[in-house]
Scaffold this motif. Structure first.
Motif, PDB file in Angstrom:
ATOM      1  N   SER A  13      -3.556   9.633   1.405  1.00 23.04           N
ATOM      2  CA  SER A  13      -2.699   8.568   0.904  1.00 23.04           C
ATOM      3  C   SER A  13      -2.181   7.698   2.038  1.00 23.04           C
ATOM      4  CB  SER A  13      -1.528   9.158   0.106  1.00 23.04           C
ATOM      5  OG  SER A  13      -0.764  10.055   0.898  1.00 23.04           O
ATOM      6  N   VAL A  16      -5.023   5.353   2.992  1.00 23.87           N
ATOM      7  CA  VAL A  16      -5.201   4.276   2.016  1.00 23.87           C
ATOM      8  C   VAL A  16      -4.076   3.255   2.139  1.00 23.87           C
ATOM      9  CG1 VAL A  16      -5.265   3.734  -0.450  1.00 23.87           C
ATOM     10  CG2 VAL A  16      -6.483   5.740   0.412  1.00 23.87           C
ATOM     11  N   THR A  19      -4.683   1.150   5.096  1.00 24.20           N
ATOM     12  CA  THR A  19      -5.750   0.182   4.826  1.00 24.20           C
ATOM     13  C   THR A  19      -5.226  -0.981   3.993  1.00 24.20           C
ATOM     14  OG1 THR A  19      -7.390   1.966   4.889  1.00 24.20           O
ATOM     15  CG2 THR A  19      -8.042  -0.100   3.816  1.00 24.20           C
ATOM     16  N   LEU A  31      -3.356   2.533  -3.938  1.00 24.19           N
ATOM     17  CA  LEU A  31      -3.183   3.981  -3.972  1.00 24.19           C
ATOM     18  C   LEU A  31      -3.440   4.539  -5.363  1.00 24.19           C
ATOM     19  CD1 LEU A  31      -0.013   4.173  -1.739  1.00 24.19           C
ATOM     20  CD2 LEU A  31      -2.116   5.432  -1.289  1.00 24.19           C
ATOM     21  N   VAL A  34      -7.280   4.302  -6.063  1.00 30.62           N
ATOM     22  CA  VAL A  34      -8.020   5.336  -5.334  1.00 30.62           C
ATOM     23  C   VAL A  34      -7.744   6.707  -5.943  1.00 30.62           C
ATOM     24  CG1 VAL A  34      -8.236   6.514  -3.114  1.00 30.62           C
ATOM     25  CG2 VAL A  34      -8.128   4.019  -3.191  1.00 30.62           C
ATOM     26  N   SER A 273       3.581   6.623  -0.326  1.00 33.94           N
ATOM     27  CA  SER A 273       2.120   6.687  -0.402  1.00 33.94           C
ATOM     28  C   SER A 273       1.670   7.854  -1.265  1.00 33.94           C
ATOM     29  CB  SER A 273       1.530   6.809   1.004  1.00 33.94           C
ATOM     30  OG  SER A 273       1.913   5.728   1.820  1.00 33.94           O
ATOM     31  N   ALA A 277      -0.292   7.769  -5.051  1.00 35.62           N
ATOM     32  CA  ALA A 277      -1.594   8.431  -5.167  1.00 35.62           C
ATOM     33  C   ALA A 277      -1.553   9.511  -6.243  1.00 35.62           C
ATOM     34  CB  ALA A 277      -1.989   9.034  -3.819  1.00 35.62           C
TER      35      ALA A 277
END
Length: 533
Positions: A13, A16, A19, A31, A34, A273, A277
């Motif tokens: 997480s 991601v 990113t 998040l 994904v 994060s 996720a």
């Protein structure tokens, strides 16, 4: 206990989210996306949201860091719209969405429908405020969204408890519900008021930054637990304490503030994060429990109708709550002269739901007090999940272009820099006057070069902000202040390389190297203003 799934979740997480900072897609949305994809990838562990972990262990630090970053004065100045959203809207959405679900789902008891309404009522403003800051929304809108997010979870959790008591057969009445709501709300605020002063006193008395930051990490959990023990709202206790500590943070040692800011930024990044996720990773769990409803036409219709009710209820509340008080109060019209339809449109559309809704939904008991299965529990969980995903995807993806299309007046960078420069100028004048007073005392005698150095540093701070208003270099595109900071960093970098080479040559040891590098780090931090975002 196998810690690998937890480590995998945190690492993935964080990667991601990192990113997402390099893409136009807001981190919460990426998040969740994904997580949805990863939930069906072979080998990915199954993650189930445990309300016993999310509510007492994840929610307090997230609320604490959000409240620390909020402005008590701004929230107090906007207390009316904040209260109307965080309390009034959540209760309205509980009844409105619950009644819609009661009408469209055959056989769903009204009490169970109200449980669903309370579960999906509170927006998760982490995503909304992230987008707001990224796109430069007017500060008042950002303050209102932040203030709403700090209190609405407490309202929703209390409303959920009341609705759940009726649904499982505890015979809750309207009077008991209002009494429980009042006790939870006033009790949570009271616990926060009781704790905030002694906690701040303790923070000021501790002289070791590590101890102070250890206390800082424990505070949200202690406030939450203390309130819950007496049957009050832990959410409100955490918020009250954090707002007070944030408002008085200037009274704490500078080393503590530096460490605390870094620690809480890291904690917030990791937790935010991970929770987004986790939302996406719940898909297999929710689908497996759907049972009789499966993914048939009826379930999709229910999901679409509840999603539409959630979105519509917010607009039905926000616009009257914005304009009716102005229509009846000349004082409000004078204080808020520039209110247009654009601001409530953005606030209305910034109603994404999040992990708190899912955690509350997972806490719904499987059976009632009479031993009967909780009516349509799996469907309630499914509708919560689809509402969370739907609001995050639909509203989250369209909110940035909506904000850009409306062309709301963003904070003017030149005006902000000018205000900063004026504040720094007044502070530097006071510092110069204080320095003259100190140097006039024989006990503070300094060699002239050192006294001049103090004056130079002070003058540097005074001029640095004004230089940002000046012209930029035609070759580099930098202001004089930018160039100064870059050259200072280059000089410090050269010193750092020499220290390392001396260590490698065994002319100094590692302990001395760490001391010298820390001194350079502090100088670099002073020379180069921290970039946020």
């Amino acid at each position: 206990m196998d810690v690998m799934p937890l480590l995998m979740l945190i690492a993935a997480s964080a990667a991601v989210a990192g990113t997402a900072r390099r893409t136009p897609v807001p981190a919460p949305l990426l998040l969740v996306a994904v997580g949805l994809v990863a939930s069906y990838v072979p080998g990915v562990p199954e993650y189930t949201l445990d309300p016993g972990i999310v509510l007492p262990l994840l929610l307090p630090p997230l609320l604490h860091t959000a409240a620390l970053d909020s402005s008590y004065l701004d929230i107090r100045a906007n207390i009316r719209p904040v209260a109307l959203l965080s309390v009034g809207y959540v209760l309205f959405a509980t009844f409105a969405v619950g009644y819609v679900a009661y009408l469209i789902v055959p056989g769903l008891p009204l009490t169970a429908a109200l449980v669903l309404g309370a579960v999906v009522a509170p927006p998760d403003a982490v995503a909304a405020t992230t987008i707001a800051r990224r796109l430069g929304l007017p500060s008042r809108i950002t303050t209102i969204l932040q203030g709403e997010s700090l209190v609405n979870d407490a309202t929703a959790i209390t409303a959920y408890k009341v609705a759940l008591a009726a649904a499982v057969g505890e015979g809750a009445t309207w009077g008991e519900g209002f009494r429980e709501f009042a006790v939870a709300s006033l009790g949570g605020i009271g616990v926060g008021l009781v704790l905030m002063v002694p906690l701040h006193w303790l923070r000021k008395r501790l002289r070791e930054p590590l101890l102070q930051n250890t206390l800082s990490l424990l505070i949200p959990f202690a406030a939450y637990a203390a309130a819950e023990v007496v049957g009050a709202s832990g959410v409100l206790a955490v918020v009250v304490v954090a707002l007070y500590l944030g408002h008085h943070s200037w009274q704490v040692d500078f080393a503590t503030r530096l460490q605390e800011a870094a620690v809480w930024r890291m904690v917030a990044f990791v937790l935010e994060s991970a929770v987004f996720a986790l939302i996406g990773l719940q898909l297999p769990v929710v689908m497996r429990g759907l049972g009789e409803y499966d993914l048939g036409q009826a379930a999709l219709w229910y999901a679409s109708a509840v999603f539409a009710a959630v979105v519509a209820a917010r607009f039905v509340w926000v616009f009257p709550a914005t304009f009716l008080p102005r229509a009846f109060s000349a004082r409000i019209r004078e204080r808020e002269p520039d209110t247009t339809w654009k601001a409530p449109l953005v606030v209305g559309w910034a109603g994404m739901r999040g992990v708190v809704s899912l955690a509350i939904a997972f806490s719904i008991p499987v059976t009632t007090h009479h031993g009967q299965p909780f009516p349509a529990r799996n469907l309630v969980l499914f509708l919560t999940f689809t509402t969370v995903i739907g609001t995050l995807v639909v509203q989250g993806l369209t909110l940035p272009p909506l904000i850009r299309r409306l062309r709301l007046p963003a904070p003017h960078p030149t005006a902000e820099t000018l205000a900063e420069a004026q504040a720094q100028s007044e502070a530097s004048t006071a510092a110069e006057r204080r320095l003259d007073e100190l140097l006039a005392d024989d006990r503070n005698t300094l060699p002239e070069p050192l006294a001049d150095r103090l004056r130079t540093v002070m003058e540097r701070r005074r001029n640095a902000v004004w230089e940002r208003l000046g012209a930029v270099d035609e070759v580099t595109g930098e202001s004089a202040d930018d160039t100064y900071r870059r050259l200072a960093r280059e000089m410090i970098g050269a010193e750092r390389e020499v220290f390392v080479s001396l260590r490698d040559a065994r002319r100094i040891d590692d302990e001395m190297l760490r001391t010298l590098l820390r001194r350079l780090d502090l100088e670099e931090a002073a020379a180069y203003r921290e970039e946020t975002g």
